[in-house]
Design a protein around this motif. Structure first.
Motif, short mmCIF file in Angstrom:
data_model
loop_
_atom_site.label_atom_id
_atom_site.label_comp_id
_atom_site.label_asym_id
_atom_site.label_seq_id
_atom_site.Cartn_x
_atom_site.Cartn_y
_atom_site.Cartn_z
N PRO A 189 19.64 -16.07 -40.24
CA PRO A 189 19.64 -14.73 -40.81
C PRO A 189 18.27 -14.10 -40.97
O PRO A 189 18.15 -12.88 -40.94
CB PRO A 189 20.32 -14.90 -42.16
CG PRO A 189 20.68 -16.31 -42.32
CD PRO A 189 20.27 -17.06 -41.10
N TRP A 200 17.28 -11.52 -38.31
CA TRP A 200 17.73 -10.14 -38.41
C TRP A 200 16.63 -9.27 -39.02
O TRP A 200 16.33 -8.18 -38.53
CB TRP A 200 19.01 -10.07 -39.24
CG TRP A 200 20.17 -10.82 -38.66
CD1 TRP A 200 20.20 -12.14 -38.33
CD2 TRP A 200 21.45 -10.29 -38.33
NE1 TRP A 200 21.43 -12.46 -37.82
CE2 TRP A 200 22.22 -11.36 -37.81
CE3 TRP A 200 22.02 -9.03 -38.45
CZ2 TRP A 200 23.53 -11.19 -37.39
CZ3 TRP A 200 23.33 -8.86 -38.04
CH2 TRP A 200 24.07 -9.93 -37.51
N TRP A 227 23.43 -15.76 -35.43
CA TRP A 227 24.24 -15.81 -36.65
C TRP A 227 23.72 -16.87 -37.61
O TRP A 227 23.75 -16.70 -38.82
CB TRP A 227 25.70 -16.10 -36.28
CG TRP A 227 26.63 -15.82 -37.39
CD1 TRP A 227 27.21 -16.75 -38.22
CD2 TRP A 227 27.08 -14.55 -37.84
NE1 TRP A 227 28.00 -16.12 -39.15
CE2 TRP A 227 27.94 -14.76 -38.92
CE3 TRP A 227 26.85 -13.25 -37.41
CZ2 TRP A 227 28.56 -13.72 -39.59
CZ3 TRP A 227 27.47 -12.22 -38.07
CH2 TRP A 227 28.31 -12.47 -39.16
N ASP A 228 23.25 -17.99 -37.06
CA ASP A 228 22.80 -19.11 -37.88
C ASP A 228 21.34 -19.00 -38.31
O ASP A 228 20.78 -19.97 -38.83
CB ASP A 228 23.00 -20.43 -37.12
CG ASP A 228 24.46 -20.69 -36.82
OD1 ASP A 228 25.31 -20.23 -37.60
OD2 ASP A 228 24.74 -21.37 -35.83
N THR A 254 20.88 -8.83 -30.09
CA THR A 254 21.75 -9.79 -30.75
C THR A 254 20.87 -10.70 -31.59
O THR A 254 19.87 -11.22 -31.09
CB THR A 254 22.52 -10.62 -29.72
OG1 THR A 254 23.31 -9.74 -28.93
CG2 THR A 254 23.42 -11.62 -30.40
N HIS A 284 26.70 -8.40 -31.65
CA HIS A 284 27.06 -9.49 -30.76
C HIS A 284 28.01 -9.05 -29.64
O HIS A 284 28.42 -9.86 -28.82
CB HIS A 284 27.71 -10.63 -31.56
CG HIS A 284 26.74 -11.35 -32.42
ND1 HIS A 284 26.46 -10.97 -33.72
CD2 HIS A 284 25.93 -12.40 -32.17
CE1 HIS A 284 25.55 -11.77 -34.23
NE2 HIS A 284 25.22 -12.64 -33.31
#
Length: 150
Positions: free
Chosen positions: A77, A80, A74-75, A71, A104
């Motif tokens: 990037p 990733w 999200w906040d 995972t 997620h």
């Protein structure tokens, strides 16, 4: 028939806790209490002891089909991308190419085993068998490999 194995990154292969503790901005607002938002954290994590060797054994075994399942915040990037670069740093590209899944909702994936250190993001609802890395039953990579190869 191959058994599908998903392996989480942070806390299973990459030492997230150590990286969080040693990050120079760990105690600065807005990162205090939100280590997943720390800039560059995921890029330079050290491997957990025995993890690289253990994962390579699974990647080399003909009876396992291995994927990295992590995972990403999200906040954050950049995390990733950093996760993708991290696995490329420690594993041969030909073995891992296109084997990273960032998700997620881990319970949505179909497979036989999930090696994960936390119950969150669907790990505890995974339809295969969840091997809780770091638990009494699976404290380290030796225990995981012994179980999977039994």
């Amino acid at each position: 028939m191959q058994k599908k194995v998903y392996i989480d990154l942070d806390g299973v292969i990459a030492d997230f806790d150590r990286g969080r503790r040693e990050h120079p901005m760990a105690n600065i607002t807005p990162y205090k209490g939100r280590p997943d938002k720390l800039p560059g954290l995921f890029k330079d994590l050290e491997p957990i002891e025995g993890a690289i060797e253990g994962v390579n054994k699974l990647l080399d075994a003909i009876h396992f089909d291995v994927y990295f399942l992590s995972t990403a915040p999200w906040d954050n990037p950049e995390a990733w991308t950093h996760k993708r670069l991290w696995i490329d740093k420690y594993f041969e590209t030909k073995k891992i190419k296109k084997r990273l899944i960032l998700c997620h909702h881990k319970q949505l994936l179909i497979g036989d085993f999930l090696i994960d250190d936390r119950e969150f993001n669907g790990a505890s609802e995974f339809t295969g068998e969840w091997l809780e890395f770091g638990s009494e039953r699976f404290p380290d990579w030796s225990a995981v490999l012994n179980y999977l190869n039994a």
